[in-house]
Scaffold this motif. Structure first.
Motif, PDB file in Angstrom:
ATOM      1  N   ASP A  67     -30.610 -17.051  86.887  1.00 47.77           N
ATOM      2  CA  ASP A  67     -29.573 -17.287  87.898  1.00 47.77           C
ATOM      3  C   ASP A  67     -29.605 -16.199  88.970  1.00 47.77           C
ATOM      4  OD1 ASP A  67     -28.637 -19.600  86.708  1.00 47.77           O
ATOM      5  OD2 ASP A  67     -26.956 -18.615  85.686  1.00 47.77           O
ATOM      6  N   GLY A  68     -29.824 -14.955  88.557  1.00 46.82           N
ATOM      7  CA  GLY A  68     -29.865 -13.843  89.498  1.00 46.82           C
ATOM      8  C   GLY A  68     -31.104 -13.848  90.373  1.00 46.82           C
ATOM      9  N   MET A  69     -32.136 -14.531  89.936  1.00 44.18           N
ATOM     10  CA  MET A  69     -33.403 -14.560  90.657  1.00 44.18           C
ATOM     11  C   MET A  69     -33.559 -15.800  91.541  1.00 44.18           C
ATOM     12  SD  MET A  69     -37.113 -13.878  88.913  1.00 44.18           S
ATOM     13  CE  MET A  69     -36.387 -14.189  87.364  1.00 44.18           C
ATOM     14  N   VAL A  70     -32.878 -16.878  91.183  1.00 40.60           N
ATOM     15  CA  VAL A  70     -33.005 -18.135  91.928  1.00 40.60           C
ATOM     16  C   VAL A  70     -32.147 -18.062  93.185  1.00 40.60           C
ATOM     17  CG1 VAL A  70     -32.523 -20.614  91.870  1.00 40.60           C
ATOM     18  CG2 VAL A  70     -33.589 -19.510  89.906  1.00 40.60           C
ATOM     19  N   SER A  71     -32.782 -18.293  94.330  1.00 41.41           N
ATOM     20  CA  SER A  71     -32.039 -18.261  95.595  1.00 41.41           C
ATOM     21  C   SER A  71     -31.681 -19.659  96.077  1.00 41.41           C
ATOM     22  CB  SER A  71     -32.830 -17.505  96.663  1.00 41.41           C
ATOM     23  OG  SER A  71     -34.095 -18.082  96.859  1.00 41.41           O
ATOM     24  N   GLY A  72     -32.209 -20.696  95.423  1.00 41.21           N
ATOM     25  CA  GLY A  72     -31.843 -22.048  95.814  1.00 41.21           C
ATOM     26  C   GLY A  72     -32.536 -23.102  94.984  1.00 41.21           C
ATOM     27  N   ILE A  73     -31.900 -24.273  94.924  1.00 40.26           N
ATOM     28  CA  ILE A  73     -32.485 -25.450  94.286  1.00 40.26           C
ATOM     29  C   ILE A  73     -32.683 -26.482  95.390  1.00 40.26           C
ATOM     30  CG2 ILE A  73     -32.138 -27.336  92.624  1.00 40.26           C
ATOM     31  CD1 ILE A  73     -32.406 -24.748  91.152  1.00 40.26           C
ATOM     32  N   VAL A  74     -33.884 -27.032  95.488  1.00 39.24           N
ATOM     33  CA  VAL A  74     -34.196 -28.051  96.487  1.00 39.24           C
ATOM     34  C   VAL A  74     -34.260 -29.395  95.773  1.00 39.24           C
ATOM     35  CG1 VAL A  74     -35.871 -28.845  98.187  1.00 39.24           C
ATOM     36  CG2 VAL A  74     -35.533 -26.384  97.828  1.00 39.24           C
ATOM     37  N   VAL A  75     -33.392 -30.313  96.170  1.00 36.93           N
ATOM     38  CA  VAL A  75     -33.384 -31.639  95.562  1.00 36.93           C
ATOM     39  C   VAL A  75     -34.363 -32.513  96.337  1.00 36.93           C
ATOM     40  CG1 VAL A  75     -32.000 -33.667  95.006  1.00 36.93           C
ATOM     41  CG2 VAL A  75     -30.997 -31.377  94.802  1.00 36.93           C
ATOM     42  N   GLU A  76     -35.488 -32.827  95.723  1.00 30.91           N
ATOM     43  CA  GLU A  76     -36.500 -33.665  96.357  1.00 30.91           C
ATOM     44  C   GLU A  76     -36.175 -35.141  96.161  1.00 30.91           C
ATOM     45  OE1 GLU A  76     -40.162 -32.253  94.636  1.00 30.91           O
ATOM     46  OE2 GLU A  76     -39.893 -30.242  95.487  1.00 30.91           O
ATOM     47  N   ASP A  77     -35.680 -35.473  94.966  1.00 28.16           N
ATOM     48  CA  ASP A  77     -35.296 -36.845  94.644  1.00 28.16           C
ATOM     49  C   ASP A  77     -34.406 -36.768  93.408  1.00 28.16           C
ATOM     50  OD1 ASP A  77     -35.411 -39.728  94.793  1.00 28.16           O
ATOM     51  OD2 ASP A  77     -36.731 -39.671  93.052  1.00 28.16           O
ATOM     52  N   GLU A  78     -33.309 -37.511  93.410  1.00 33.06           N
ATOM     53  CA  GLU A  78     -32.455 -37.487  92.224  1.00 33.06           C
ATOM     54  C   GLU A  78     -31.755 -38.824  92.028  1.00 33.06           C
ATOM     55  OE1 GLU A  78     -28.434 -35.438  94.111  1.00 33.06           O
ATOM     56  OE2 GLU A  78     -29.443 -34.429  92.481  1.00 33.06           O
ATOM     57  N   GLN A  79     -31.479 -39.106  90.765  1.00 30.90           N
ATOM     58  CA  GLN A  79     -30.711 -40.276  90.361  1.00 30.90           C
ATOM     59  C   GLN A  79     -29.684 -39.785  89.357  1.00 30.90           C
ATOM     60  OE1 GLN A  79     -33.453 -43.188  88.856  1.00 30.90           O
ATOM     61  NE2 GLN A  79     -34.713 -43.123  90.692  1.00 30.90           N
ATOM     62  N   ILE A  80     -28.415 -40.043  89.681  1.00 34.46           N
ATOM     63  CA  ILE A  80     -27.331 -39.552  88.836  1.00 34.46           C
ATOM     64  C   ILE A  80     -26.597 -40.743  88.232  1.00 34.46           C
ATOM     65  CG2 ILE A  80     -25.231 -38.170  88.747  1.00 34.46           C
ATOM     66  CD1 ILE A  80     -26.241 -36.741  91.283  1.00 34.46           C
ATOM     67  N   GLY A  81     -26.516 -40.753  86.911  1.00 28.12           N
ATOM     68  CA  GLY A  81     -25.777 -41.797  86.204  1.00 28.12           C
ATOM     69  C   GLY A  81     -24.523 -41.205  85.584  1.00 28.12           C
ATOM     70  N   PRO A  82     -23.773 -41.997  84.849  1.00 28.99           N
ATOM     71  CA  PRO A  82     -22.528 -41.495  84.238  1.00 28.99           C
ATOM     72  C   PRO A  82     -22.756 -40.330  83.276  1.00 28.99           C
ATOM     73  CG  PRO A  82     -22.707 -43.884  83.985  1.00 28.99           C
ATOM     74  CD  PRO A  82     -23.985 -43.411  84.581  1.00 28.99           C
ATOM     75  N   ASN A  83     -23.923 -40.308  82.626  1.00 25.67           N
ATOM     76  CA  ASN A  83     -24.212 -39.200  81.708  1.00 25.67           C
ATOM     77  C   ASN A  83     -25.702 -38.846  81.691  1.00 25.67           C
ATOM     78  OD1 ASN A  83     -25.164 -41.450  80.408  1.00 25.67           O
ATOM     79  ND2 ASN A  83     -24.206 -40.997  78.440  1.00 25.67           N
ATOM     80  N   ARG A  84     -26.398 -39.192  82.763  1.00 28.93           N
ATOM     81  CA  ARG A  84     -27.835 -38.918  82.822  1.00 28.93           C
ATOM     82  C   ARG A  84     -28.216 -38.423  84.211  1.00 28.93           C
ATOM     83  NH1 ARG A  84     -32.715 -43.183  81.577  1.00 28.93           N
ATOM     84  NH2 ARG A  84     -34.392 -41.662  81.637  1.00 28.93           N
ATOM     85  N   TYR A  85     -29.182 -37.509  84.247  1.00 31.73           N
ATOM     86  CA  TYR A  85     -29.667 -36.941  85.500  1.00 31.73           C
ATOM     87  C   TYR A  85     -31.193 -36.964  85.479  1.00 31.73           C
ATOM     88  CZ  TYR A  85     -30.267 -33.612  89.342  1.00 31.73           C
ATOM     89  OH  TYR A  85     -30.620 -33.015  90.521  1.00 31.73           O
TER      90      TYR A  85
END
Length: 147
Positions: A67-85
């Protein structure tokens, strides 16, 4: 936010190490819990991929250290369901922090900063403008801090 007619979102020019194309498929109690877990997995996989790319063996790090080292997350493609990512993500790692752990010098010789502004002269009036083009999209994805 990208305006479809003009302008571009700011690009990351911090010189972060970027690892892209990380596939995650996670189930959680809620959509948010699954997404959070997917991002955690992406950080871990990204760290292993970065270490391998730099010719190092991946040192196991805690989630807090990542967490201390990550400066960002790039979302290239995502699908979000009620309980799945399900997503394809990129992770940006701080050059200074990741480099210190991997034994890579954080300083690098760089060219002087440069600013280029497109100007249109019409009717004797000079106006700065940006129209969205494929070239601008490519330039936005290019990490100028790494040049």
């Amino acid at each position: 936010v990208d305006d479809p007619d003009q302008g571009l979102a700011a690009a990351d020019s911090s010189g972060s190490y970027e690892v892209s194309g990380i596939a995650v498929d996670v189930v959680g109690k809620t959509a948010d819990a699954a997404r959070y877990a997917g991002w955690r997995i992406a950080q871990r996989k990204g760290w292993a991929m970065l270490a391998q790319r730099m010719g190092q063996s991946a040192t196991a790090l805690s989630d807090g250290a990542l967490d201390g080292m990550v400066s960002g997350i790039v979302v290239e493609d995502e699908q979000i369901g009620p309980n799945r990512y399900v997503a394809r993500l990129g992770v940006l790692f701080s050059r200074a922090k990741a480099g210190a752990i991997l034994g890579i010098a954080p300083e690098a010789a760089r060219s002087a900063p440069m600013l280029t502004i497109p100007i249109e002269i019409s009717g004797g009036v000079a106006t700065g403008f940006e129209q969205k083009t494929a070239w601008q999209d490519a330039w936005r994805r290019y990490r100028t801090g790494n040049s």
